[in-house]
Scaffold this active site. Structure first.
Site, PDB file in Angstrom:
ATOM      1  N   ASP A 112      13.273  -3.669   0.422  1.00  0.00           N
ATOM      2  CA  ASP A 112      13.261  -2.216   0.496  1.00  0.00           C
ATOM      3  C   ASP A 112      14.683  -1.650   0.445  1.00  0.00           C
ATOM      4  O   ASP A 112      15.570  -2.125   1.160  1.00  0.00           O
ATOM      5  CB  ASP A 112      12.602  -1.752   1.803  1.00  0.00           C
ATOM      6  CG  ASP A 112      11.114  -2.044   1.839  1.00  0.00           C
ATOM      7  OD1 ASP A 112      10.556  -2.411   0.785  1.00  0.00           O
ATOM      8  OD2 ASP A 112      10.506  -1.900   2.912  1.00  0.00           O
ATOM      9  N   PHE A 167      11.411  -2.042  -3.603  1.00  0.00           N
ATOM     10  CA  PHE A 167      10.850  -0.750  -3.203  1.00  0.00           C
ATOM     11  C   PHE A 167      12.017   0.191  -2.924  1.00  0.00           C
ATOM     12  O   PHE A 167      12.875  -0.105  -2.087  1.00  0.00           O
ATOM     13  CB  PHE A 167       9.986  -0.922  -1.952  1.00  0.00           C
ATOM     14  CG  PHE A 167       9.465   0.368  -1.369  1.00  0.00           C
ATOM     15  CD1 PHE A 167       8.571   1.152  -2.078  1.00  0.00           C
ATOM     16  CD2 PHE A 167       9.847   0.774  -0.099  1.00  0.00           C
ATOM     17  CE1 PHE A 167       8.073   2.331  -1.528  1.00  0.00           C
ATOM     18  CE2 PHE A 167       9.353   1.948   0.458  1.00  0.00           C
ATOM     19  CZ  PHE A 167       8.464   2.728  -0.260  1.00  0.00           C
ATOM     20  N   GLN A 179      -0.833   2.295  -1.652  1.00  0.00           N
ATOM     21  CA  GLN A 179      -0.038   2.855  -2.745  1.00  0.00           C
ATOM     22  C   GLN A 179      -0.617   2.592  -4.128  1.00  0.00           C
ATOM     23  O   GLN A 179      -0.327   3.329  -5.071  1.00  0.00           O
ATOM     24  CB  GLN A 179       1.393   2.300  -2.697  1.00  0.00           C
ATOM     25  CG  GLN A 179       2.163   2.668  -1.444  1.00  0.00           C
ATOM     26  CD  GLN A 179       2.172   1.531  -0.441  1.00  0.00           C
ATOM     27  OE1 GLN A 179       1.208   0.780  -0.347  1.00  0.00           O
ATOM     28  NE2 GLN A 179       3.246   1.406   0.314  1.00  0.00           N
ATOM     29  N   THR A 222      -5.464   6.398   9.376  1.00  0.00           N
ATOM     30  CA  THR A 222      -4.351   6.841  10.200  1.00  0.00           C
ATOM     31  C   THR A 222      -4.050   8.305   9.886  1.00  0.00           C
ATOM     32  O   THR A 222      -4.082   8.722   8.729  1.00  0.00           O
ATOM     33  CB  THR A 222      -3.104   5.973   9.967  1.00  0.00           C
ATOM     34  OG1 THR A 222      -2.811   5.923   8.557  1.00  0.00           O
ATOM     35  CG2 THR A 222      -3.352   4.543  10.461  1.00  0.00           C
ATOM     36  N   GLY A 258      -2.725  10.522  15.317  1.00  0.00           N
ATOM     37  CA  GLY A 258      -3.350   9.287  15.751  1.00  0.00           C
ATOM     38  C   GLY A 258      -4.156   8.607  14.668  1.00  0.00           C
ATOM     39  O   GLY A 258      -3.713   8.476  13.518  1.00  0.00           O
ATOM     40  N   ASP A 308       1.819  -0.144   8.246  1.00  0.00           N
ATOM     41  CA  ASP A 308       1.685  -1.609   8.252  1.00  0.00           C
ATOM     42  C   ASP A 308       1.739  -2.140   9.684  1.00  0.00           C
ATOM     43  O   ASP A 308       1.013  -3.068  10.042  1.00  0.00           O
ATOM     44  CB  ASP A 308       2.802  -2.238   7.419  1.00  0.00           C
ATOM     45  CG  ASP A 308       2.803  -1.742   5.977  1.00  0.00           C
ATOM     46  OD1 ASP A 308       1.725  -1.368   5.485  1.00  0.00           O
ATOM     47  OD2 ASP A 308       3.879  -1.726   5.361  1.00  0.00           O
TER      48      ASP A 308
END
Length: 327
Positions: free
Chosen positions: A12, A102, A172, A223, A228, A257
């Site tokens: 990343d 990423f 994604q 999510t 929450g 994740d």
């Protein structure tokens, strides 16, 4: 409970923009957008959806099997994952391509613009689950995360053929999937994971109503950011669990994740859906407080404190075996 996690493994590149994206967008010029953002910093971190989830599961005491494709530059990354309890025996090393990249830009409101270069991930479609799952390592659950689309389809199909319960987390890749492809990934899933936007996109992409989607999966976990998480099951009342409150967010990358790792670690230990969602929210809170999706360590004392402050002392005591130590 043995969990195998399939999906992306990446490096990343995380950048922060001190302004707001919305202030740079002109309503009458959206058909010709050409923008460049001067960023304040650049952090290079280990990531990828499957690796992030596996890292969290490993830190919480499970020994997940990671399945994905990487480049020859993965050696150091792999050693770190193994140090944190991840079995990398299902990782394919490409002889030609580098590990996926990423690139993510986050603004002051935690909105994100990202790009993903697949690299070696395109070879994940060549991984045969039968070759990495032996008699002694057969998982009790296969989590299919965002990956090369053909790999996602193959691993889901093989899970059905092998009789392995699976969880769908297209995230994604919904932007790349057709309606039939998305439907094939979720039909029959024990668990379906999305965020709120992905839930709406999944309904639009498949042409199905939320109730129709819910009828095709065991449970749908959505999510909701700072609100929450919602857990829905057909014929039962929706379960809503509040998030662990935060006054400051260091970096939102990988929080979802982390939630999945905490949730599945609790499920693996036979806890209720409410407690699983609470642990997921507590781990996600740890991720939000760190730079990068694997920059945190889910310290037992910190997790217990988060659970006790948000959900009460009784919940903290009940969840101590998963969180570590005594409440």
């Amino acid at each position: 409970m043995r969990i195998a996690v399939t999906g992306s493994i990446a490096t990343d590149h995380l950048m922060n923009f001190p302004g707001r994206f919305t202030e740079q967008l002109l309503a009458d010029r959206l058909d010709h957008v050409s923008l460049s953002f001067l960023v304040d910093d650049l952090l290079v971190r280990r990531g990828g959806v499957a690796a992030n989830v596996a890292y969290g599961l490993g830190c919480l005491g499970l020994n997940p099997l990671l399945v994905g494709a990487v480049g020859s530059d993965f050696e150091e990354y792999g050693q770190l994952l193994e140090k944190h309890g991840v079995d990398t025996g299902g990782v394919r090393v490409s002889a030609e391509r580098q590990t996926a990249r990423f690139l993510c830009l986050t603004d002051r409101d935690n909105n994100q613009i990202a790009a993903f270069y697949a690299g070696a991930m395109t070879e994940a479609r060549e991984i045969d689950l039968r070759s990495v799952i032996g008699d002694g390592t057969r998982p009790d659950l296969l989590l299919v995360c965002a990956n090369d689309p053909e790999a996602m389809a193959r691993h889901t199909r093989q899970a059905r053929e092998l009789g392995i319960p699976f969880a769908a987390d297209p995230s994604q890749q919904l932007a790349r999937l057709t309606g039939p492809q998305a439907s094939a990934l979720i039909d029959g899933a024990e668990w379906l994971f999305t965020n709120e936007y992905e839930a709406a996109l999944l309904a639009e992409r498949t042409g199905r109503s939320p109730q129709d989607i819910l009828g095709r999966v065991g449970a749908w976990v959505t999510t909701l950011g700072e609100r929450g998480v919602r857990v829905a099951r057909q014929g039962r009342p929706e379960l809503l669990v509040p998030a662990v409150p935060r006054s400051h967010v260091t970096d939102p990358t990988g929080a979802g994740d982390g939630f999945r790792a905490g949730f599945l670690a609790a499920v693996a230990r036979g806890l209720s859906l409410t407690d699983a969602a609470r642990i997921g929210c507590a781990v996600a809170s740890c991720v939000l407080d760190s730079a990068g999706p694997q920059g945190y360590t889910p310290d037992g004392a910190l997790l217990r404190h988060s659970v006790r402050q948000t959900y009460g002392r009784e919940a903290a005591a009940r969840l101590a075996p998963v969180l570590g130590g005594e409440a």
